[in-house]
Write a protein that holds these residues in place. Sequence first.
Motif, PDB file in Angstrom:
ATOM      1  N   LYS A 170      -0.191  11.650  -7.902  1.00  0.00           N
ATOM      2  CA  LYS A 170      -1.477  11.119  -7.407  1.00  0.00           C
ATOM      3  C   LYS A 170      -1.711   9.776  -8.073  1.00  0.00           C
ATOM      4  O   LYS A 170      -1.680   9.674  -9.306  1.00  0.00           O
ATOM      5  N   LEU A 171      -1.977   8.772  -7.268  1.00  0.00           N
ATOM      6  CA  LEU A 171      -2.131   7.415  -7.781  1.00  0.00           C
ATOM      7  C   LEU A 171      -3.598   7.001  -7.796  1.00  0.00           C
ATOM      8  O   LEU A 171      -4.435   7.626  -7.128  1.00  0.00           O
ATOM      9  N   THR A 172      -3.898   5.932  -8.511  1.00  0.00           N
ATOM     10  CA  THR A 172      -5.253   5.380  -8.477  1.00  0.00           C
ATOM     11  C   THR A 172      -5.517   4.848  -7.066  1.00  0.00           C
ATOM     12  O   THR A 172      -4.764   4.006  -6.565  1.00  0.00           O
ATOM     13  N   ALA A 173      -6.588   5.350  -6.452  1.00  0.00           N
ATOM     14  CA  ALA A 173      -6.933   4.919  -5.086  1.00  0.00           C
ATOM     15  C   ALA A 173      -7.899   3.737  -5.210  1.00  0.00           C
ATOM     16  O   ALA A 173      -9.113   3.899  -5.144  1.00  0.00           O
ATOM     17  N   ASN A 174      -7.351   2.555  -5.410  1.00  0.00           N
ATOM     18  CA  ASN A 174      -8.201   1.395  -5.712  1.00  0.00           C
ATOM     19  C   ASN A 174      -8.713   0.688  -4.466  1.00  0.00           C
ATOM     20  O   ASN A 174      -9.454  -0.280  -4.573  1.00  0.00           O
ATOM     21  N   GLU A 175      -8.324   1.167  -3.284  1.00  0.00           N
ATOM     22  CA  GLU A 175      -8.803   0.517  -2.063  1.00  0.00           C
ATOM     23  C   GLU A 175      -9.550   1.532  -1.213  1.00  0.00           C
ATOM     24  O   GLU A 175      -8.968   2.521  -0.746  1.00  0.00           O
ATOM     25  N   VAL A 182      -9.218   5.373  -0.988  1.00  0.00           N
ATOM     26  CA  VAL A 182      -8.284   6.143  -0.169  1.00  0.00           C
ATOM     27  C   VAL A 182      -6.828   5.755  -0.415  1.00  0.00           C
ATOM     28  O   VAL A 182      -5.960   6.614  -0.560  1.00  0.00           O
ATOM     29  N   THR A 183      -6.564   4.442  -0.449  1.00  0.00           N
ATOM     30  CA  THR A 183      -5.174   3.984  -0.561  1.00  0.00           C
ATOM     31  C   THR A 183      -4.943   3.334  -1.922  1.00  0.00           C
ATOM     32  O   THR A 183      -5.891   2.927  -2.597  1.00  0.00           O
ATOM     33  N   CYS A 184      -3.674   3.236  -2.285  1.00  0.00           N
ATOM     34  CA  CYS A 184      -3.325   2.521  -3.510  1.00  0.00           C
ATOM     35  C   CYS A 184      -2.753   1.164  -3.080  1.00  0.00           C
ATOM     36  O   CYS A 184      -1.718   1.115  -2.404  1.00  0.00           O
ATOM     37  N   LEU A 185      -3.453   0.083  -3.427  1.00  0.00           N
ATOM     38  CA  LEU A 185      -3.014  -1.271  -3.062  1.00  0.00           C
ATOM     39  C   LEU A 185      -2.468  -1.969  -4.292  1.00  0.00           C
ATOM     40  O   LEU A 185      -3.147  -2.029  -5.332  1.00  0.00           O
ATOM     41  N   VAL A 233       0.295  -0.929  11.825  1.00  0.00           N
ATOM     42  CA  VAL A 233      -0.518  -0.200  10.838  1.00  0.00           C
ATOM     43  C   VAL A 233      -1.682   0.520  11.499  1.00  0.00           C
ATOM     44  O   VAL A 233      -2.039   0.239  12.647  1.00  0.00           O
ATOM     45  N   ASP A 234      -2.311   1.414  10.729  1.00  0.00           N
ATOM     46  CA  ASP A 234      -3.552   2.042  11.172  1.00  0.00           C
ATOM     47  C   ASP A 234      -4.737   1.248  10.614  1.00  0.00           C
ATOM     48  O   ASP A 234      -4.550   0.179  10.018  1.00  0.00           O
ATOM     49  N   GLU A 235      -5.932   1.780  10.747  1.00  0.00           N
ATOM     50  CA  GLU A 235      -7.122   1.016  10.329  1.00  0.00           C
ATOM     51  C   GLU A 235      -7.204   0.835   8.809  1.00  0.00           C
ATOM     52  O   GLU A 235      -7.975   0.018   8.328  1.00  0.00           O
ATOM     53  N   TYR A 236      -6.397   1.578   8.045  1.00  0.00           N
ATOM     54  CA  TYR A 236      -6.332   1.391   6.591  1.00  0.00           C
ATOM     55  C   TYR A 236      -5.154   0.499   6.183  1.00  0.00           C
ATOM     56  O   TYR A 236      -4.793   0.439   5.005  1.00  0.00           O
ATOM     57  N   ARG A 289       0.801  -1.233   0.000  1.00  0.00           N
ATOM     58  CA  ARG A 289       0.000   0.000   0.000  1.00  0.00           C
ATOM     59  C   ARG A 289       0.829   1.277   0.000  1.00  0.00           C
ATOM     60  O   ARG A 289       1.892   1.336   0.603  1.00  0.00           O
ATOM     61  N   ILE A 290       0.244   2.286  -0.662  1.00  0.00           N
ATOM     62  CA  ILE A 290       0.756   3.655  -0.530  1.00  0.00           C
ATOM     63  C   ILE A 290      -0.392   4.492   0.039  1.00  0.00           C
ATOM     64  O   ILE A 290      -1.482   4.581  -0.542  1.00  0.00           O
ATOM     65  N   GLY A 291      -0.155   5.056   1.228  1.00  0.00           N
ATOM     66  CA  GLY A 291      -1.189   5.792   1.960  1.00  0.00           C
ATOM     67  C   GLY A 291      -1.582   7.074   1.237  1.00  0.00           C
ATOM     68  O   GLY A 291      -0.746   7.732   0.618  1.00  0.00           O
ATOM     69  N   GLY A 292      -2.890   7.374   1.294  1.00  0.00           N
ATOM     70  CA  GLY A 292      -3.386   8.585   0.641  1.00  0.00           C
ATOM     71  C   GLY A 292      -3.263   8.527  -0.874  1.00  0.00           C
ATOM     72  O   GLY A 292      -3.531   9.505  -1.565  1.00  0.00           O
TER      73      GLY A 292
END
Length: 349
Positions: A95-100, A103-106, A205-208, A81-84
């Motif tokens: 800015k990446l595709t936030a596929n998760e 919010v996050t890029c998985l 980790v956090d909740e994400y 993951r990349i946060g945000g």
Amino acid sequence: MSVNVSVFGKTADGKTVEEYTIINKNGTKVSVITYGATLKNIFVRDKNNKLDDILVGFDDMDGFINRSDYQGVIVGPYANRIGGASFSVDGKEYKLTANEKGVTCLHSAGEFNTAVWNGAATSDNSVKLTYRSPDGLNGFPGNIDACVTYILTDDDELKLEYKAVSDKKTVINLTNHAYFNLGGFDSGSVLDHIVSINADYITPVDEYSIPTGELAAVENTPFDFKKCKRIGDEIDFDCEQLNFTGGYDHNFCINGYNGKLKAAASVFDPRSGRKMDVYTDLPGIQFYTGNFLKGDLGKDNKPIEKRSGFCLETQFFPDTPNKPNFIQCTFAPGQEYTSETVFKFYTAK
Ligand code: BGC
């Protein structure tokens, strides 16, 4: 030793997918398909000399395309993951595709694992797969030329050699996402497998599932695998980290990282007697216990149930591009990323 090649199937847009199979003198057999540079089967002997396929996954393209939880695939250009869903290089934000969860890029929104790679047998025991990732896809900078070579030795070692180079400064973090079940893909839960991991710390980790940036000592926690224990012993322990992820799904920081190949983890299945050692030259390994598997149909039309496979994904730490205190994986234009992972199979008592 020999490598056989055959046509495996076609993608929805009509691209041909090949399958390469390497067999060694013990009859150990590894198959790789060019869709996602995916490790499809590993047939290896148990304590009674019986060959079983120890990879959880699919028999056909339909499975890989429609029911994938990244079974056996190569993930990139940035694994995990990349946060945000964003990061910066030299002050420029990407800015990446936030596929998760939006919010996050998985797993880089599934780029490398859904591409059809070019395959070639490079010797009687190796297969090389190459792929060019176009500049800007899912927001990642640079045309990236990536290459993964699978090598099977007569000592039942499966080596994965990774190389990648970009024409713009960017982050690179490649891994293989195989789900193993040392009893055989259809032998049920992996909770009785016994695991050791050479790590004094994890990245909590956090909740994400984004690392907080801290390193947390494993001592006196369910994450202490310095001495081997059953996966099931503490997986359901009531603590924040396991509650966030529904079981193990964490990056372990491999002790003594120096960029050289090191023993990272070892797994033993007492029933079959199969044992697997994992080596890597990377600083981290994601131990994921298939918590999100949900019974989709896999090989032999059998459901792939929760915790019926485990992953040991060698990697730079998740969200490294946003964590200056982690070991960095930003590469200048033309600077080559290289890494090696080894899975060694044998039987033990
Ligand atoms: C991640 C898990 C994720 C799995 C399949 C692992 O690398 O850490 O959270 O569910 O991949 O996508």
